[in-house]
Design a protein around this motif. Sequence first.
Motif, PDB file in Angstrom:
ATOM      1  N   THR A   9      -8.828  -1.798   3.954  1.00 42.07           N
ATOM      2  CA  THR A   9      -9.080  -0.382   4.221  1.00 42.07           C
ATOM      3  C   THR A   9      -7.850   0.284   4.803  1.00 42.07           C
ATOM      4  O   THR A   9      -7.478   1.401   4.416  1.00 42.07           O
ATOM      5  N   ALA A  10      -7.206  -0.403   5.746  1.00 38.77           N
ATOM      6  CA  ALA A  10      -5.982   0.133   6.347  1.00 38.77           C
ATOM      7  C   ALA A  10      -4.880   0.291   5.312  1.00 38.77           C
ATOM      8  O   ALA A  10      -4.063   1.218   5.388  1.00 38.77           O
ATOM      9  N   GLY A  11      -4.846  -0.605   4.326  1.00 37.64           N
ATOM     10  CA  GLY A  11      -3.840  -0.491   3.266  1.00 37.64           C
ATOM     11  C   GLY A  11      -4.107   0.661   2.328  1.00 37.64           C
ATOM     12  O   GLY A  11      -3.173   1.319   1.851  1.00 37.64           O
ATOM     13  N   LEU A  12      -5.387   0.938   2.070  1.00 41.62           N
ATOM     14  CA  LEU A  12      -5.734   2.050   1.188  1.00 41.62           C
ATOM     15  C   LEU A  12      -5.262   3.378   1.758  1.00 41.62           C
ATOM     16  O   LEU A  12      -4.894   4.285   1.003  1.00 41.62           O
ATOM     17  N   GLY A  13      -5.248   3.502   3.102  1.00 39.17           N
ATOM     18  CA  GLY A  13      -4.859   4.767   3.735  1.00 39.17           C
ATOM     19  C   GLY A  13      -3.496   5.263   3.326  1.00 39.17           C
ATOM     20  O   GLY A  13      -3.372   6.287   2.637  1.00 39.17           O
ATOM     21  N   PRO A  14      -2.415   4.564   3.709  1.00 38.48           N
ATOM     22  CA  PRO A  14      -1.082   5.051   3.349  1.00 38.48           C
ATOM     23  C   PRO A  14      -0.791   5.021   1.854  1.00 38.48           C
ATOM     24  O   PRO A  14      -0.082   5.883   1.344  1.00 38.48           O
ATOM     25  N   VAL A  15      -1.357   4.048   1.140  1.00 37.31           N
ATOM     26  CA  VAL A  15      -1.122   3.981  -0.311  1.00 37.31           C
ATOM     27  C   VAL A  15      -1.780   5.173  -1.001  1.00 37.31           C
ATOM     28  O   VAL A  15      -1.163   5.849  -1.837  1.00 37.31           O
ATOM     29  N   GLY A  16      -3.033   5.455  -0.648  1.00 38.42           N
ATOM     30  CA  GLY A  16      -3.719   6.605  -1.242  1.00 38.42           C
ATOM     31  C   GLY A  16      -3.075   7.917  -0.854  1.00 38.42           C
ATOM     32  O   GLY A  16      -2.933   8.836  -1.682  1.00 38.42           O
ATOM     33  N   ALA A  17      -2.663   8.030   0.426  1.00 37.36           N
ATOM     34  CA  ALA A  17      -1.998   9.254   0.888  1.00 37.36           C
ATOM     35  C   ALA A  17      -0.696   9.469   0.132  1.00 37.36           C
ATOM     36  O   ALA A  17      -0.367  10.600  -0.269  1.00 37.36           O
ATOM     37  N   MET A  18       0.049   8.393  -0.060  1.00 38.41           N
ATOM     38  CA  MET A  18       1.299   8.494  -0.825  1.00 38.41           C
ATOM     39  C   MET A  18       1.022   8.963  -2.250  1.00 38.41           C
ATOM     40  O   MET A  18       1.730   9.820  -2.795  1.00 38.41           O
TER      41      MET A  18
END
Length: 704
Positions: free
Chosen positions: A306-315
Amino acid sequence: MSNRPSVLVRLVVGKKRRFAVLGAWLLLAAALGPLAGRFESAQQNEPSSFLPGDADSVRVLDAADTFPSGSVTPAIAVFRDPDGLGVQGMAAVERKREEVASASIDGVTDVSPVARSKDGKAAVVSVAIEAGGDSDLLVSAVDDIREAVQEALPAGVEARVTGPAGYSADATKAFEGINSTLLLVTAGLVFVLLVLIYRSPIFWVLPLFTVLLAEAVVRGLGTLLADAGLVVNGQTGGILLVLVFGAGTDYALLLTARYREELRRRDDKYEAMRIALQQGGPAIVASAGTVVATLLCLSLASVNSTAGLGPVGAMGVAVAAVAMLTLLPALLLVGGRRAFWPFVPHQGSERSSGEGFWGRLGRAIERRHRVAWVATALALAALALGTLTLDQDLTTANAYRGAVESVQGQRLLERSFPAGESAPTIVLVTDPSKTQAALAAARSADGVTRVGPTERTDAAARFTVVLAGDPFGQEGFASIAPLRRDLRAAVGDAALVGGPTAEETDLRSAVARDTKLLIPLVLAVVFGILVVLLRAVTAPVMLIATVVLSFAAALGGSLILFELFADFPGEDPSYPLFAFIFLVALGVDYNIFLMARVREERLALPTREAMLRGLAVTGGVITSAGIVLAGTFSVLAVLPLVALTQIGVTVAFGVLLDTLVVRSVLVPALTFDLGDRVWWPSRLSHSLRRGEAAATERAERGST
């Protein structure tokens, strides 16, 4: 608004600058091309990689390499004959064990003796695989074991390979080719929708080319983030692609609509683009900024995936927005008016703001606005009652929509052995002097059928525990807490419980904590952005309330649909959180597009007329954008995982609900009812107070 060109306008709008922007994007995509090709191989799909770092099960994993047997993942080969494994059957099982042991399969370190069930109908062989985190090696080893044990078996004997290695291999294989499948289906769907929306055999090329180029850049940057240590899995990769296509196409539709509107007002296409970017760009930036800020909140999650989805999705959303605000305008200027053929927008062809379906709808809502918003809110609340059927029984064992061998093997094993034999739980004792006390506590714990041998080092000891319940089901998960409690009572903090069942239990606990943290945080962040954008408090409160109601209705409605038509075994624990994140971020998007335009019109018109004008000019394009976004998320339903199917369907349903009901009826009706109060405490609300004062003064004069 200032007439001074913005930085964005100065960067993009110009005869030479349009080609410079196009060239810069092509060079960037070419430079990141090799990295984009590695995006799938950089992903981590082993369930253990998702765990929060402070979980007991993670500490057990970390200590595995300190023991002589190392860190191995067992594959369990199950053989069963419902009529009983006689002499011939047992001889075949022994032969298969020897074939696996002598096959020199990469990663296989040990093959256990054959263990026969008490009923004589089944036997198991445990194969230890040391993959060192290499998912490709694990999948290859499991495939080789499956091939070896299933060939030339006697009639009536069935063999399957399950266990932690089998489940991990099947999970990894479920994501193989996921991005290619999604890319083809999503691109095809976007192509069809763009052709239908613009009714042009030419124009679809421009936004689709832009989003494809943005997606290639995003994949390259995603590989860099994964190489930097961010946990990126197949689920993240699939959601990322859908986000880029969905959000990117939305922004393309909104910018193009404003550009085409300006082309009908003026002859110079560069001036039309300058105004489109100057006036429409801020709403797109605010919308993308809201989604980016919402996704970045996920970085605080304790679950690594979930924490990985944050910055990857935001990018991904940020790159898509930048592409639509730079590359797409450059392509539109290169294509000119002829790109819209056969419906070319000519100067002077602007329609009256009151014409068309959306203008008529706005005036119909205005006439009975209170009835409209009350009835709509009650209907959404009724749908929200479906959330009472939420059932978080989706587990590793039933997470697939089709037949999976690891699940079949587990069911085969359960018929003759304790269910936990396929994936023993591990107890790590950090103080060797307390090993006997820990063994005694484990033997007497509820739900434990057998305790395995002890392995020791100078600093610690560990042993396995076989649970009576399915180690990948609710019964197994429920056994972990009592086991930990009994061990803690016996040896304090010296005993830690790990293994596949404990890992998924810890994952579920972490998801529950993340949900409690992130939902209020996201609401606070979105509210703050709306306050800054609209320079008011009342409107943001109204919009947040409508989005939350829309989310609840979408979740409840989706659960009712699943219950009626899909017969899913349950929902993943992270399902409500992901649905909330995407529906709130994307739902607020459309309200931002509408209310930003209404605020712009409010500078020259009364609030009611501004809403009528805003709804009339944005209704068609926002609806088109909503249909595209819903379509792209629905593509997740083609994947073999129940969790992704549920997320895709729920977000698609929620986006349509938000686009067609909340933004089209509920928000306008509430705005009509509130009037100028919707802008409180900004200066736009002052006219209400002046109007009330004037009315009071007229009434007083009349009474005298």
